[in-house]
Design a protein around this motif. Structure first.
Motif, PDB file in Angstrom:
ATOM      1  N   ASP A 217      51.495  38.873  37.769  1.00  0.00           N
ATOM      2  CA  ASP A 217      50.395  39.800  37.540  1.00  0.00           C
ATOM      3  C   ASP A 217      50.937  41.226  37.715  1.00  0.00           C
ATOM      4  O   ASP A 217      51.746  41.456  38.608  1.00  0.00           O
ATOM      5  CB  ASP A 217      49.357  39.464  38.631  1.00  0.00           C
ATOM      6  CG  ASP A 217      48.151  40.348  38.640  1.00  0.00           C
ATOM      7  OD1 ASP A 217      47.900  40.982  37.614  1.00  0.00           O
ATOM      8  OD2 ASP A 217      47.469  40.392  39.672  1.00  0.00           O
ATOM      9  N   GLY A 231      42.501  45.577  39.108  1.00  0.00           N
ATOM     10  CA  GLY A 231      42.282  44.129  39.065  1.00  0.00           C
ATOM     11  C   GLY A 231      43.476  43.423  38.428  1.00  0.00           C
ATOM     12  O   GLY A 231      43.675  42.230  38.629  1.00  0.00           O
ATOM     13  N   TYR A 274      43.753  30.342  44.971  1.00  0.00           N
ATOM     14  CA  TYR A 274      44.744  31.328  44.544  1.00  0.00           C
ATOM     15  C   TYR A 274      45.350  31.922  45.813  1.00  0.00           C
ATOM     16  O   TYR A 274      44.628  32.510  46.625  1.00  0.00           O
ATOM     17  CB  TYR A 274      43.992  32.384  43.725  1.00  0.00           C
ATOM     18  CG  TYR A 274      44.706  33.636  43.295  1.00  0.00           C
ATOM     19  CD1 TYR A 274      45.328  34.481  44.202  1.00  0.00           C
ATOM     20  CD2 TYR A 274      44.686  34.032  41.964  1.00  0.00           C
ATOM     21  CE1 TYR A 274      45.940  35.658  43.800  1.00  0.00           C
ATOM     22  CE2 TYR A 274      45.281  35.219  41.548  1.00  0.00           C
ATOM     23  CZ  TYR A 274      45.908  36.017  42.470  1.00  0.00           C
ATOM     24  OH  TYR A 274      46.491  37.191  42.079  1.00  0.00           O
ATOM     25  N   ASN A 290      42.320  33.893  47.223  1.00  0.00           N
ATOM     26  CA  ASN A 290      41.152  34.034  46.365  1.00  0.00           C
ATOM     27  C   ASN A 290      40.670  32.624  46.070  1.00  0.00           C
ATOM     28  O   ASN A 290      41.464  31.676  46.064  1.00  0.00           O
ATOM     29  CB  ASN A 290      41.490  34.758  45.070  1.00  0.00           C
ATOM     30  CG  ASN A 290      41.911  36.204  45.318  1.00  0.00           C
ATOM     31  OD1 ASN A 290      41.353  36.866  46.184  1.00  0.00           O
ATOM     32  ND2 ASN A 290      42.901  36.674  44.592  1.00  0.00           N
ATOM     33  N   ARG A 292      39.184  31.459  43.334  1.00  0.00           N
ATOM     34  CA  ARG A 292      38.836  31.441  41.902  1.00  0.00           C
ATOM     35  C   ARG A 292      40.092  31.687  41.087  1.00  0.00           C
ATOM     36  O   ARG A 292      41.149  31.998  41.632  1.00  0.00           O
ATOM     37  CB  ARG A 292      37.825  32.571  41.658  1.00  0.00           C
ATOM     38  CG  ARG A 292      38.364  33.837  42.351  1.00  0.00           C
ATOM     39  CD  ARG A 292      37.941  35.104  41.843  1.00  0.00           C
ATOM     40  NE  ARG A 292      38.505  36.202  42.597  1.00  0.00           N
ATOM     41  CZ  ARG A 292      39.650  36.823  42.302  1.00  0.00           C
ATOM     42  NH1 ARG A 292      40.349  36.443  41.243  1.00  0.00           N
ATOM     43  NH2 ARG A 292      40.111  37.801  43.038  1.00  0.00           N
ATOM     44  N   GLY A 294      42.610  33.779  38.838  1.00  0.00           N
ATOM     45  CA  GLY A 294      42.973  35.190  38.776  1.00  0.00           C
ATOM     46  C   GLY A 294      42.668  35.755  37.396  1.00  0.00           C
ATOM     47  O   GLY A 294      42.668  35.040  36.398  1.00  0.00           O
ATOM     48  N   ASP A 295      42.426  37.040  37.349  1.00  0.00           N
ATOM     49  CA  ASP A 295      42.180  37.734  36.084  1.00  0.00           C
ATOM     50  C   ASP A 295      43.104  38.954  36.076  1.00  0.00           C
ATOM     51  O   ASP A 295      42.995  39.775  36.986  1.00  0.00           O
ATOM     52  CB  ASP A 295      40.701  38.143  36.051  1.00  0.00           C
ATOM     53  CG  ASP A 295      40.293  38.813  34.750  1.00  0.00           C
ATOM     54  OD1 ASP A 295      41.182  39.281  34.018  1.00  0.00           O
ATOM     55  OD2 ASP A 295      39.103  38.882  34.465  1.00  0.00           O
ATOM     56  N   PRO A 296      44.062  39.084  35.201  1.00  0.00           N
ATOM     57  CA  PRO A 296      44.214  38.454  33.882  1.00  0.00           C
ATOM     58  C   PRO A 296      45.191  37.262  33.827  1.00  0.00           C
ATOM     59  O   PRO A 296      45.492  36.778  32.732  1.00  0.00           O
ATOM     60  CB  PRO A 296      44.788  39.592  33.040  1.00  0.00           C
ATOM     61  CG  PRO A 296      45.685  40.324  33.989  1.00  0.00           C
ATOM     62  CD  PRO A 296      45.021  40.220  35.347  1.00  0.00           C
ATOM     63  N   GLU A 297      45.682  36.754  34.971  1.00  0.00           N
ATOM     64  CA  GLU A 297      46.656  35.653  34.917  1.00  0.00           C
ATOM     65  C   GLU A 297      46.104  34.445  34.122  1.00  0.00           C
ATOM     66  O   GLU A 297      46.829  33.801  33.372  1.00  0.00           O
ATOM     67  CB  GLU A 297      47.010  35.170  36.328  1.00  0.00           C
ATOM     68  CG  GLU A 297      47.654  36.192  37.223  1.00  0.00           C
ATOM     69  CD  GLU A 297      46.621  36.909  38.088  1.00  0.00           C
ATOM     70  OE1 GLU A 297      45.580  37.340  37.565  1.00  0.00           O
ATOM     71  OE2 GLU A 297      46.872  37.044  39.293  1.00  0.00           O
TER      72      GLU A 297
END
Ligand code: GLY
Length: 432
Positions: A217, A231, A274, A290, A292, A294-297
């Motif tokens: 990331d 993010g 995560y 985390n 949930r 990951g964003d943008p992974e």
């Protein structure tokens, strides 16, 4: 199931949720997809439902009324306020951990105490809710120090302080000025660790687990990892610095003791875990969890998923993950984020997004033999036009065997225009 179509509700409005929606659409199972609240890209494959991610009652009423077969939660906020507990109590299937498990992300104090209790390596720390006690503590500590708001702060609640004067300022802003509201009622003060940072994700049904492919990331706003934290401005898979040996060590020293600890705490964790890690010599430390994707992974990971994502979600929810084969293809992948100028601080929205006439607007396409995807994040459709509607606006992803996927996404970035468009120029430089 009506009309033999499985009804899937995806909660969230980012690029991550748009990528999940595309993976769901690719399933061999026929689906009807709802996104709440969704975005401009979701509208092209799903029905957007204008219910906010933190309106658990509204989401539950919608799911019951519309006989939703499976709900998938993207962001942490609904998990932290107990959406999985509410849906499960109402007899609905939901992918995402319950409120107690979500404390791993929503309370840094809980997560640090958990790591300490189960002997999982993490930086030394102490938590405070009283300013003068916190000030006394930092006075005698070597700097740099890490100061974190314990609660959720949209990635903005972590500070690295260079001396005691700066630490005092940060502590006052969190504990007295309440810049993070209730999320800053407690602070965690941690020793600073420097080393190689890495994020690692697995899916678990509370019994067994399957690792996702590794990713890298790009957290900072500027090229060469400079400037503010965001993010995430892009991602690549696989993480070029992670060996099989390291993966085995992470599984053995972090993931397995964490899942065992959760079981001992009476938590059945169903969803994605995560782990934000730092590697220092032979040691692996947990920086944060985390609960949930990951964003943008996730966008870079899911375009390589060969398994059927609905089967994956159902195997997690039904606790059947053990014999499930999670398969990814052997490509490399990349995700480049196009953002609104000013992000992660103040930025304006409402600008029209103009796509080159030879470019599709959303989803999967093929250009000169390279598969690429456009996933929407902060966008909306108004009067038939796409408008910017958030800090991170679009994700351009591609996969392939060669480094040319980097050129492909940068070529596409030039074919999309909106006022104040900003993106990093070095995402994927580490691909080889
Ligand atoms: N990309 C970091 C995160 O999702 O928290």
């Amino acid at each position: 199931m009506e009309n033999n179509k499985m009804k899937i509700l995806i909660i969230g409005s980012g690029g991550r949720e748009n990528a999940i929606a595309y993976a769901v659409k690719k399933s061999k199972i026929e689906t009807e997809i709802y996104c709440a609240p969704g975005n401009g890209g979701a509208e092209t494959i799903a029905i957007n439902v204008p219910i906010k991610q933190d309106d658990v009652k509204g989401l539950l009423d919608f799911a019951l009324k519309n006989k939703i077969d499976l709900t998938v939660v993207g962001p942490e906020i609904p998990l932290s306020i107990g959406i999985a507990d509410e849906f499960t109590s109402a007899g609905l299937k939901i992918f995402g951990p319950d409120k107690k498990a979500a404390l791993l992300e929503s309370s840094k104090k809980f997560s640090k105490d958990f790591l300490k209790k189960y002997n999982i390596k993490t930086a030394g720390y102490k938590s405070f809710d009283d300013l003068s006690e916190a000030e006394n503590y930092v006075k005698n500590k070597p700097h740099p120090l890490v100061i974190k708001a314990s609660g959720l702060a949209a990635g903005k609640g972590v500070f690295i302080s260079k001396d005691a004067v700066e630490s005092d300022k940060i502590l006052k802003s969190i504990l007295i000025d309440k810049i993070f509201g209730k999320s800053g009622e407690t602070v965690v003060i941690e020793d600073y660790l420097d080393g190689f940072e890495l994020s690692y994700m697995i899916v678990t049904d509370g019994i067994s687990y399957k690792p996702l492919i590794t990713s890298m990331d790009y957290k900072k706003i500027g090229d060469g990892d400079t400037g503010e934290n965001t993010g995430g401005m892009g991602a690549v898979t696989p993480n070029p610095y992670v060996s099989e040996d390291l993966i085995n060590k992470i599984n053995k020293n972090v993931i397995e003791p964490t899942l065992e600890g959760l079981k001992k705490e009476g938590v059945k964790y169903k969803g994605v875990l995560y782990a934000g890690l730092i590697i220092k010599g032979e040691d692996i430390y947990v920086l944060e969890f985390n609960v949930r994707f990951g964003d943008p992974e996730t966008q870079a990971i899911l375009i390589r998923l060969e398994s059927d994502i609905i089967e994956l979600f159902l195997n997690v929810v039904n606790e059947n993950l053990k014999d499930y084969k999670l398969i990814f293809d052997d490509n490399k992948s990349i995700c480049l984020v196009l953002a609104s100028g000013g992000y992660p601080k103040d930025y304006k929205t409402g600008y029209e997004i103009i796509f080159d006439k030879n470019l599709h607007h959303s989803g999967l396409f093929n250009k000169n033999g390279v598969e690429y995807y456009i996933f929407h994040a902060g966008t909306k459709i108004t009067g038939g036009k796409y408008l910017t509607d958030g800090g991170r606006v679009l994700n351009i992803c591609a996969k392939g065997k060669e480094k040319n996927i980097m050129q492909a996404v940068y070529g596409i970035a030039e074919m999309i225009d909106f006022k104040d468009k900003y993106y990093r120029k070095d995402i994927g430089k580490t691909l080889n």
